[in-house]
Motif scaffolding. Sequence first.
Motif, PDB file in Angstrom:
ATOM      1  N   ALA A  19      66.953  28.772  35.980  1.00 29.72           N
ATOM      2  CA  ALA A  19      65.998  29.756  36.788  1.00 29.72           C
ATOM      3  C   ALA A  19      66.199  31.080  35.961  1.00 29.72           C
ATOM      4  CB  ALA A  19      66.573  29.701  38.131  1.00 29.72           C
ATOM      5  N   ASP A  20      65.413  31.720  35.795  1.00 31.25           N
ATOM      6  CA  ASP A  20      65.414  33.288  35.407  1.00 31.25           C
ATOM      7  C   ASP A  20      64.808  34.215  36.420  1.00 31.25           C
ATOM      8  OD1 ASP A  20      63.773  31.525  32.430  1.00 31.25           O
ATOM      9  OD2 ASP A  20      65.833  32.216  32.702  1.00 31.25           O
ATOM     10  N   ILE A  21      65.856  34.744  37.246  1.00 31.55           N
ATOM     11  CA  ILE A  21      65.647  35.682  38.063  1.00 31.55           C
ATOM     12  C   ILE A  21      66.760  36.828  37.812  1.00 31.55           C
ATOM     13  CG2 ILE A  21      66.745  34.235  39.920  1.00 31.55           C
ATOM     14  CD1 ILE A  21      65.020  35.857  41.806  1.00 31.55           C
ATOM     15  N   SER A  81      63.593  33.382  44.468  1.00 32.88           N
ATOM     16  CA  SER A  81      62.280  32.978  44.450  1.00 32.88           C
ATOM     17  C   SER A  81      61.984  31.560  44.624  1.00 32.88           C
ATOM     18  CB  SER A  81      61.810  33.592  43.036  1.00 32.88           C
ATOM     19  OG  SER A  81      62.231  32.891  42.157  1.00 32.88           O
ATOM     20  N   ARG A  82      60.932  31.219  45.076  1.00 35.45           N
ATOM     21  CA  ARG A  82      60.376  29.996  45.092  1.00 35.45           C
ATOM     22  C   ARG A  82      59.169  29.572  44.593  1.00 35.45           C
ATOM     23  NH1 ARG A  82      58.760  26.187  49.388  1.00 35.45           N
ATOM     24  NH2 ARG A  82      58.104  27.909  50.793  1.00 35.45           N
ATOM     25  N   GLY A  83      58.997  28.670  43.980  1.00 34.29           N
ATOM     26  CA  GLY A  83      57.647  28.201  43.260  1.00 34.29           C
ATOM     27  C   GLY A  83      56.762  27.614  44.449  1.00 34.29           C
ATOM     28  N   ALA A  84      55.667  27.130  44.003  1.00 37.35           N
ATOM     29  CA  ALA A  84      54.534  26.637  44.854  1.00 37.35           C
ATOM     30  C   ALA A  84      55.115  25.034  44.863  1.00 37.35           C
ATOM     31  CB  ALA A  84      53.309  26.564  44.619  1.00 37.35           C
ATOM     32  N   GLY A  85      54.479  24.267  46.066  1.00 36.75           N
ATOM     33  CA  GLY A  85      54.643  22.830  45.810  1.00 36.75           C
ATOM     34  C   GLY A  85      55.713  22.305  46.992  1.00 36.75           C
ATOM     35  N   GLN A 105      61.499  38.080  38.428  1.00 35.87           N
ATOM     36  CA  GLN A 105      61.614  36.682  37.940  1.00 35.87           C
ATOM     37  C   GLN A 105      60.444  36.386  36.946  1.00 35.87           C
ATOM     38  OE1 GLN A 105      59.120  34.356  39.082  1.00 35.87           O
ATOM     39  NE2 GLN A 105      58.073  35.345  40.748  1.00 35.87           N
ATOM     40  N   THR A 106      60.655  35.381  36.032  1.00 32.08           N
ATOM     41  CA  THR A 106      59.789  35.275  34.684  1.00 32.08           C
ATOM     42  C   THR A 106      59.380  33.837  35.099  1.00 32.08           C
ATOM     43  OG1 THR A 106      61.510  34.307  33.558  1.00 32.08           O
ATOM     44  CG2 THR A 106      61.040  36.896  33.229  1.00 32.08           C
ATOM     45  N   MET A 107      59.443  33.168  36.294  1.00 32.33           N
ATOM     46  CA  MET A 107      59.040  31.869  36.625  1.00 32.33           C
ATOM     47  C   MET A 107      57.737  31.624  37.213  1.00 32.33           C
ATOM     48  SD  MET A 107      62.571  30.600  38.104  1.00 32.33           S
ATOM     49  CE  MET A 107      62.976  32.074  38.757  1.00 32.33           C
TER      50      MET A 107
END
Lengths: 113, 113
Positions: free
Chosen positions: A2-4, A93-97, A25-27
């Motif tokens: 993770a990049d935060i 942070s959290r991504g989609a899906g 964050q860079t994700m």
Amino acid sequence: EADIYQTPRYLVIGTGKKITLECSQTMGHDKMYWYQQDPGMELHLIHYSYGVNSTEKGDLSSESTVSRIRTEHFPLTLESARPSHTSQYLCASRGAGDSYEQYFGPGTRLTVT
Amino acid sequence: DQQVKQNSPSLSVQEGRISILNCDYTNSMFDYFLWYKKYPAEGPTFLISISSIKDKNEDGRFTVFLNKSAKHLSLHIVPSQPGDSAVYFCAAWNGGATNKLIFGTGTLLAVQP
């Protein structure tokens, strides 16, 4: 991995000062969160965002405000710091899906004197 | 009202033995559970998770067990290593109602060499 990122990592400031805690964050995650945590206590959600120009207050009442002008950036601002604001502030942070996993930054330890 | 409870604030085990960290929850609508590990002055890092449709998930030395009828989950670490010494947070996903992670208060694990 993770990049935060959070800055500053540590901050000691006097009462009444305005401060901004940075989180990036860079994700490319659309969902971002701010938590407050004191030793021996659970993480309390104070703000969250589901995307640009979307911000909501969390479960714990907070005198801070947030903004989400860019996907990667979610700063938290205290207009007038007080000793009661002394705490650790964690950005996530959290991504989609379907993944429920939140990725956390290293935190900012804030002390208001 | 605490929906996710970690009743043991601390746990001490010998290196090489099993560590068992426990977590209880009250909301039967929780559908996903996560364990995070946190070192002092750092943000939590994701360890392992389990869906409510499963009763066990294993990843190397870490195994999480879920007992839905008892509303109880546990994290087993075997063998325990001194580097495992940290605070462990249990978290539950309340996606159906609030789309948020609810955290417990954490258990401080100390692994003695």
